[in-house]
Design a protein around this motif. Sequence first.
Motif, short mmCIF file in Angstrom:
data_model
loop_
_atom_site.label_atom_id
_atom_site.label_comp_id
_atom_site.label_asym_id
_atom_site.label_seq_id
_atom_site.Cartn_x
_atom_site.Cartn_y
_atom_site.Cartn_z
N PHE A 175 -11.91 -7.85 -7.93
CA PHE A 175 -12.15 -9.01 -7.27
C PHE A 175 -11.59 -8.59 -6.06
O PHE A 175 -11.91 -9.04 -4.83
CB PHE A 175 -11.08 -10.13 -7.71
N ASN A 176 -10.56 -7.84 -5.73
CA ASN A 176 -9.90 -7.24 -4.60
C ASN A 176 -10.88 -6.56 -3.66
O ASN A 176 -11.14 -6.87 -2.31
CB ASN A 176 -8.94 -6.37 -4.69
N LYS A 177 -11.79 -5.74 -4.32
CA LYS A 177 -12.93 -5.13 -3.48
C LYS A 177 -14.06 -6.09 -2.88
O LYS A 177 -14.33 -6.04 -1.96
CB LYS A 177 -13.64 -3.98 -4.25
N MET A 178 -14.17 -7.14 -3.70
CA MET A 178 -15.08 -8.16 -3.22
C MET A 178 -14.42 -8.90 -2.16
O MET A 178 -15.21 -9.16 -0.98
CB MET A 178 -15.34 -9.19 -4.33
N MET B 124 -1.77 -0.54 -11.74
CA MET B 124 -2.88 0.52 -11.94
C MET B 124 -4.09 -0.29 -10.70
O MET B 124 -4.52 0.40 -9.84
CB MET B 124 -3.55 0.70 -12.81
N ALA B 125 -4.14 -1.27 -10.84
CA ALA B 125 -4.97 -2.11 -9.78
C ALA B 125 -4.52 -2.24 -8.37
O ALA B 125 -5.34 -2.21 -7.56
CB ALA B 125 -5.19 -3.80 -10.34
N PHE B 126 -3.08 -2.27 -8.47
CA PHE B 126 -2.49 -2.28 -7.04
C PHE B 126 -2.85 -0.82 -6.40
O PHE B 126 -3.28 -0.74 -5.35
CB PHE B 126 -0.75 -2.74 -7.28
N GLU B 127 -2.49 0.00 -7.38
CA GLU B 127 -2.69 1.46 -6.58
C GLU B 127 -4.04 1.87 -6.22
O GLU B 127 -4.26 2.21 -5.27
CB GLU B 127 -2.27 2.39 -7.81
N HIS B 128 -4.96 1.32 -7.11
CA HIS B 128 -6.69 1.28 -6.70
C HIS B 128 -6.79 0.76 -5.52
O HIS B 128 -7.76 1.27 -4.58
CB HIS B 128 -7.29 0.89 -8.00
N TYR C 87 2.93 5.37 -2.60
CA TYR C 87 1.58 4.42 -2.00
C TYR C 87 1.25 4.57 -0.61
O TYR C 87 0.10 4.17 -0.39
CB TYR C 87 2.18 3.07 -2.49
N ASN C 88 2.29 5.15 0.21
CA ASN C 88 1.93 5.04 1.55
C ASN C 88 1.37 3.97 2.38
O ASN C 88 0.32 4.04 3.15
CB ASN C 88 1.02 6.47 1.67
N VAL C 89 2.08 2.87 2.01
CA VAL C 89 1.45 1.78 2.62
C VAL C 89 2.04 1.78 4.18
O VAL C 89 3.27 2.48 4.39
CB VAL C 89 1.99 0.33 2.03
N ASP C 90 1.88 1.00 5.07
CA ASP C 90 2.21 0.64 6.40
C ASP C 90 3.47 -0.06 6.38
O ASP C 90 4.38 0.24 7.34
CB ASP C 90 1.22 0.07 7.26
N ALA C 91 3.59 -0.87 5.69
CA ALA C 91 4.83 -1.82 5.67
C ALA C 91 5.43 -2.46 4.60
O ALA C 91 4.60 -2.49 3.58
CB ALA C 91 4.56 -3.18 6.71
N LEU C 92 6.70 -2.83 4.37
CA LEU C 92 7.31 -3.40 2.95
C LEU C 92 8.14 -4.38 3.52
O LEU C 92 8.98 -4.51 4.43
CB LEU C 92 8.16 -2.31 2.27
N THR C 93 8.05 -5.75 2.60
CA THR C 93 9.07 -6.65 2.87
C THR C 93 10.37 -6.48 2.40
O THR C 93 10.25 -5.94 1.18
CB THR C 93 8.44 -8.11 2.40
#
Length: 278
Positions: A42-45, A73-77, A115-121
């Motif tokens: 769903f996220n890819k779509m 795992m879905a979050f990581e993917h 995860y190397n995201v840009d930002a975190l709340t």
Amino acid sequence: MNREELVKQIFAKKSFLCVGLDVDLKKIPEPLLKEEDPIFAFNKMVIHATAPYCVAYKPNLAFYECYGIKGMMAFEHTIEYLKTSYPTHFIIADAKRGDIGNTSTMYARTFFEEYNVDALTVAPYMGEDSVKPFLVYEDKWVILLALTSNKGSHDFQLTEDKDGTRLFEKVLSKSQEWGNDQNMMYVVGATQGKMFEDIRKVAPNHFLLVPGVGAQGGSLQEVCTYGMIKDCGLLVNSSRGILYPCDKTSCDLHTYATQVAQKAQELQQEMETELKKL
């Protein structure tokens, strides 16, 4: 991603839209439920449909953690897919973390190293030592809760001390001793409307992450009137209003994806109009 790079993307795309990836398996198109990883499918779509119209994505961890290992795992993917296929998009992990210093250090390591995201709340209410561990990472952002869009925000955030200073104003002013407008943003709900004027009195140059446009009824025009600054200074999030444009059984996948794209494009066009006023 640093501030200069983020601003460059905003003006190149004529958009400050953030798409919230809050996936509810009860709402997604039924054919995707047959996939091995339906959340990621769903996220890819959604990402493919909305990428031309937004500058950021914000997966909310609650919508992944509730499915246990498969959800994480879905979050990581999803993060891997964004970083590989859409590397210029800003990634926000909406996790609302914050704890005593050594625990916050581990949370920071999780999201900024693993995860190397840009930002975190981050929730600010345990104070300086609960926030500072997130601020030691170069070109990473802490997004502090300041004045949220939910009804319960009035319970604490708007309470005043004997001098008439409201709690959210204390959060804004005190936290600027820990970080700056190059590594710290604030969450301000779109439903707060004219209150953005008060936010800007205390935090005139910080970026604001603004949920509450769309399903929660916040006005994009009002947010821009009172909250926009010369380099925009806004990331406006929409989740349900984009993710679920029609009933999951009423249209095929192609039609569903097309409607997702249309919802994102409509917001982008409104944002382009607002950016032209700068």
